[in-house]
Design an enzyme around this catalytic site. Structure first.
Site, short mmCIF file in Angstrom:
data_model
loop_
_atom_site.label_atom_id
_atom_site.label_comp_id
_atom_site.label_asym_id
_atom_site.label_seq_id
_atom_site.Cartn_x
_atom_site.Cartn_y
_atom_site.Cartn_z
N MET A 58 11.10 21.18 35.73
CA MET A 58 10.68 20.10 35.15
C MET A 58 10.88 19.96 33.62
SD MET A 58 7.42 18.11 37.01
CE MET A 58 6.37 19.38 36.40
N HIS A 108 11.67 28.11 30.14
CA HIS A 108 11.17 29.79 29.48
C HIS A 108 11.62 30.70 30.32
CE1 HIS A 108 8.24 30.02 33.09
NE2 HIS A 108 7.94 28.57 32.46
N HIS A 159 11.79 30.81 34.18
CA HIS A 159 13.14 29.53 34.43
C HIS A 159 14.22 30.27 34.68
CE1 HIS A 159 10.17 26.44 33.38
NE2 HIS A 159 10.34 25.97 34.40
N GLY A 199 9.50 30.26 41.72
CA GLY A 199 8.97 31.30 41.35
C GLY A 199 7.46 31.33 42.00
N ASP A 227 3.74 29.69 41.33
CA ASP A 227 3.28 28.56 41.99
C ASP A 227 3.28 28.71 43.51
OD1 ASP A 227 2.95 26.47 39.71
OD2 ASP A 227 5.35 27.04 39.48
N MET A 273 4.05 33.35 32.47
CA MET A 273 4.87 32.17 31.76
C MET A 273 4.93 30.93 32.45
SD MET A 273 8.31 34.22 30.35
CE MET A 273 8.09 35.65 29.09
N SER A 274 4.74 29.89 31.55
CA SER A 274 4.60 28.43 32.08
C SER A 274 4.93 27.58 31.05
CB SER A 274 3.26 28.17 32.33
OG SER A 274 3.01 26.78 32.81
N SER A 275 5.61 26.24 31.58
CA SER A 275 5.97 25.40 30.46
C SER A 275 4.53 24.86 29.80
CB SER A 275 6.49 24.25 31.16
OG SER A 275 7.89 24.61 31.64
N ARG A 276 3.33 24.95 30.52
CA ARG A 276 2.13 24.22 29.74
C ARG A 276 1.66 25.25 28.77
NH1 ARG A 276 -0.21 20.58 33.41
NH2 ARG A 276 0.81 20.48 35.42
#
Length: 282
Positions: free
Chosen positions: A30, A34, A37, A147, A150, A184-187
Site C-alpha cells: 500500500m 520501508h 517492503h 511479511g 501481518d 517496521m510499518s508504514s504507519r
C-alpha cells in the site's frame, strides 16, 4: 522498471514473460515503503525472474475512514525505491480500475477473521481477501511474498489460496525491525520522534512475555506482565494473545511447540500498531 495502471497492459507483459519461461513473483503493497517492503522485493529477486510490485491503498479494508484518509502516501519516493531495488513491473491502479462499479462481494473465514484484528476491525479481512484475489487474478504470479508482521492477514491469505485453488505459492518473509525493536510499518511515519521511541513498548512486551513462557510456561503470568507494562506507559494496549499459527485460536498449554506465536496490538497516540513474535524465535 515498467510502471502501469492498466490491467490489460500488465497482463500483456506477464503473458509475454511467461511465454519465455520466466517465473513471476508478486509483492503487493500500500506504499509508504520501508526496509520491510524492500526485504520482500529482495527475497523475490532471489527466487524469481520477474518481480511485480503493486502500490494501492485499498479502501475496502479500512473500517475507519479517518485511517484511510491519513494513510501515508509517498508515491514518487516509493517508485524510486522500487526501481533502485530491482522491481521489474510496478502496478499502480486507480480505484476506478480496481472497483469498476459497486463492490458487493464479501468473504468470511470462520474463526480466522473473528479473533484479534478481526474482532477490532470488522470487515477488514473481507476487504483484504477481495483485493488480493483481484491482484492474483490480474498478475497470475508463481509466488507471492508477504511479511510475517501481518500474521493474521498472512494466515487468511494462505486459506484463500488453498480454498480458491490459486495456482501460486505464498512465501513468508520475517519481520524487519528498527534499531530498538519496533516492527517496521508504514504507519510508523505518523509517529512523532518521541512516540516512535516510546513505541518500543510493543517489542519489549513481546520479549518479556516470551521469556516468562520459556521459563515457567505460565500464560497467565505472561499476560499479567504485558498488562502491567502498558498500565504504566503512554501506549494503550488493545490485545495480547498467545495463539497457534495454524488456526489463530488461543493456547493454554504446550507453549513450547513451534506453532506458538505471541500477538499484540494497541495505540501509540492515535496510531494503531501491531506486532508478533514466535516463541521459537531466537
Amino acid at each position: 522498471m515498467i510502471s502501469t495502471g492498466s490491467i490489460a497492459e500488465i497482463q500483456a507483459l506477464i503473458t509475454q514473460f511467461k511465454s519465455e519461461g520466466k517465473k513471476i513473483g508478486f509483492v503487493p503493497t500500500m506504499g509508504a515503503l520501508h526496509q520491510g517492503h524492500l526485504s520482500l522485493v529482495a527475497t523475490a529477486k532471489e527466487k524469481v525472474d520477474i518481480v511485480v510490485c503493486s502500490i494501492y491503498v485499498n479502501p475496502t479494508q479500512f473500517n475507519n475512514q479517518d485511517d484511510l484518509k491519513q494513510y501515508p502516501r509517498n508515491i514518487d519516493t516509493d517508485k524510486d525505491l522500487l526501481d533502485e531495488n530491482g522491481c521489474d513491473i510496478l502496478f499502480l491502479p486507480s480505484d476506478e480500475v480496481m472497483y469498476a462499479g459497486r463492490n458487493t462481494i464479501k468473504f468470511e473465514f470462520g474463526d480466522l477473521d473473528q479473533v484479534m484484528e478481526g474482532k477490532f476491525r470488522p470487515g477488514h479481512f473481507s476487504g483484504v481477501a477481495l483485493i488480493v484475489s483481484k491482484f492474483f487474478n490480474i498478475v497470475l504470479p508463481n509466488y507471492a511474498f508477504f511479511g510475517q508482521k501481518d500474521l493474521q492477514q498472512l494466515t487468511i491469505i494462505k486459506k484463500l489460496v488453498e480454498e480458491l485453488f490459486f495456482n501460486l505459492e505464498i512465501i513468508t518473509v520475517p519481520i524487519k525491525r528498527e534499531a530498538h525493536g519496533l516492527a517496521m510499518s508504514s504507519r510508523n511515519e505518523r509517529l512523532s520522534k518521541e512516540e516512535r521511541e516510546e513505541a518500543r513498548i510493543f517489542y519489549q512486551a513481546l520479549t518479556e512475555a516470551k521469556s516468562i513462557l520459556k521459563e515457567n510456561q505460565s500464560g497467565e503470568e505472561a499476560k499479567k506482565e504485558v498488562k502491567h507494562l502498558f498500565d504504566n506507559h503512554k501506549a494503550e494496549l488493545e490485545y495480547f494473545e498467545i495463539v497457534s499459527d495454524k488456526d489463530l485460536l488461543p493456547k493454554t498449554e504446550n507453549y513450547l511447540a513451534p506453532d506458538t506465536v505471541l500477538c499484540i496490538a494497541g495505540f501509540m497516540g492515535n496510531v494503531r500498531l501491531i506486532d508478533n513474535m514466535y516463541l521459537s524465535d531466537v
